[in-house]
Design an enzyme around this catalytic site. Sequence first.
Site, PDB file in Angstrom:
ATOM      1  N   GLN A 181       0.820  -1.202   0.000  1.00  0.00           N
ATOM      2  CA  GLN A 181       0.000   0.000   0.000  1.00  0.00           C
ATOM      3  C   GLN A 181       0.858   1.258   0.000  1.00  0.00           C
ATOM      4  O   GLN A 181       1.913   1.308   0.613  1.00  0.00           O
ATOM      5  CB  GLN A 181      -0.929  -0.006   1.214  1.00  0.00           C
ATOM      6  CG  GLN A 181      -1.995  -1.059   1.120  1.00  0.00           C
ATOM      7  CD  GLN A 181      -3.020  -0.987   2.241  1.00  0.00           C
ATOM      8  OE1 GLN A 181      -3.677  -1.966   2.528  1.00  0.00           O
ATOM      9  NE2 GLN A 181      -3.156   0.142   2.882  1.00  0.00           N
ATOM     10  N   LEU A 216       1.410  -5.986   1.975  1.00  0.00           N
ATOM     11  CA  LEU A 216       0.397  -6.577   1.100  1.00  0.00           C
ATOM     12  C   LEU A 216       1.025  -7.301  -0.083  1.00  0.00           C
ATOM     13  O   LEU A 216       0.530  -8.342  -0.537  1.00  0.00           O
ATOM     14  CB  LEU A 216      -0.530  -5.473   0.590  1.00  0.00           C
ATOM     15  CG  LEU A 216      -1.286  -5.801  -0.702  1.00  0.00           C
ATOM     16  CD1 LEU A 216      -2.393  -6.782  -0.413  1.00  0.00           C
ATOM     17  CD2 LEU A 216      -1.762  -4.557  -1.401  1.00  0.00           C
ATOM     18  N   ARG A 222      -9.003  -9.072   4.047  1.00  0.00           N
ATOM     19  CA  ARG A 222      -7.935  -8.625   4.949  1.00  0.00           C
ATOM     20  C   ARG A 222      -7.991  -7.113   5.122  1.00  0.00           C
ATOM     21  O   ARG A 222      -7.840  -6.589   6.237  1.00  0.00           O
ATOM     22  CB  ARG A 222      -6.581  -9.043   4.369  1.00  0.00           C
ATOM     23  CG  ARG A 222      -5.349  -8.565   5.134  1.00  0.00           C
ATOM     24  CD  ARG A 222      -4.092  -9.053   4.425  1.00  0.00           C
ATOM     25  NE  ARG A 222      -2.858  -8.679   5.079  1.00  0.00           N
ATOM     26  CZ  ARG A 222      -2.121  -7.616   4.762  1.00  0.00           C
ATOM     27  NH1 ARG A 222      -2.528  -6.806   3.790  1.00  0.00           N
ATOM     28  NH2 ARG A 222      -0.990  -7.362   5.409  1.00  0.00           N
ATOM     29  N   HIS A 266       1.131  -3.333  10.751  1.00  0.00           N
ATOM     30  CA  HIS A 266       2.303  -4.025  11.296  1.00  0.00           C
ATOM     31  C   HIS A 266       2.674  -3.557  12.702  1.00  0.00           C
ATOM     32  O   HIS A 266       3.842  -3.344  13.017  1.00  0.00           O
ATOM     33  CB  HIS A 266       3.495  -3.894  10.341  1.00  0.00           C
ATOM     34  CG  HIS A 266       3.176  -4.328   8.949  1.00  0.00           C
ATOM     35  ND1 HIS A 266       2.888  -5.636   8.644  1.00  0.00           N
ATOM     36  CD2 HIS A 266       3.054  -3.619   7.805  1.00  0.00           C
ATOM     37  CE1 HIS A 266       2.613  -5.714   7.348  1.00  0.00           C
ATOM     38  NE2 HIS A 266       2.699  -4.509   6.825  1.00  0.00           N
TER      39      HIS A 266
END
Length: 310
Positions: free
Chosen positions: A10, A92, A116, A198
């Site tokens: 992303q 991703l 997700r 994360h």
Amino acid sequence: MGLGFLFPGQGAQVVGMVGDIGAVEEAVPRRFEEASEALGFDLGDIVGNGPAERLHQTEITQPALLTAGVALLDVWLRRNGAEPEVVAGHSLGEYSALVAAGALEFASAVVLVHERGKLMQGAVPAGQGAMAAILGLDDDAVEACCQDMDGTVTPANYNSPGQVVIAGAADAVAAAIEACKARGARRAVQLDVSVPSHCALMAPASEPLAQLLSDADIREARIPVVQNYSAAAATGPADIRDNLLRQLVSPVRWSESVGTMARSGTEVFVECGPGNVLAGLARRIDRSLSVHGIGTLDGLELALEACLEP
């Protein structure tokens, strides 16, 4: 020549991405049609025409980037024929890499990352999380600044020497930015993202993601996939699932991952996605590497010419 493929995460998305290649290569619109059918809405229209606000929604961004990356791989294979010997994806992008390695079927992966994205968006209320890029500080210094903060803030991406992205609660990230500046960071800026990826704030998404991964048909990878959590190559379904789940709340060890690929004999890297962020990071990680981005028609032609040279 060891050939490795990199897939961005992303932040690489932009309205109209891979459009110039799609105008001359049927594989691009074909992949977006396949993705749209799997998702039940016209993904290609959002990517081609926007609005940008819709494309930047996490649950749209994730399948859009995965589709673009896999489509570019299709184009490369048709035009060059050289299969990657190892793959990796940033955040991703790891799901795109798994499709490239044959561990995930494309349509299933598109649906998986769409779900997700929804889980990640729902894990933290809007405005309560943040991410920031810290430039010009050693990893240890960034870690120390984060540890000194009240609230959740930790390194999220170890991108290259002197570039670390941090993530966590908005107030803690803002305080860590100031601490890093005081410590001598060349630049420390908050990123325009809606999800603090994360880090521990993603924990509410862990259980439902674990169920999605358990239900997913993840197969033995044909080629090694260097995964974000471990910075090591994996091929087995159990290891792949475990690393994907751990990746959700753990930092992306990108600098180590590129190093792992280089030590395994990878000399040429091809970035499959819009932009050249990963190509730039790879050059900073190891200046001896040959790195090419194929997200535009010009970039594709240059990469094909370079990689066909004797």
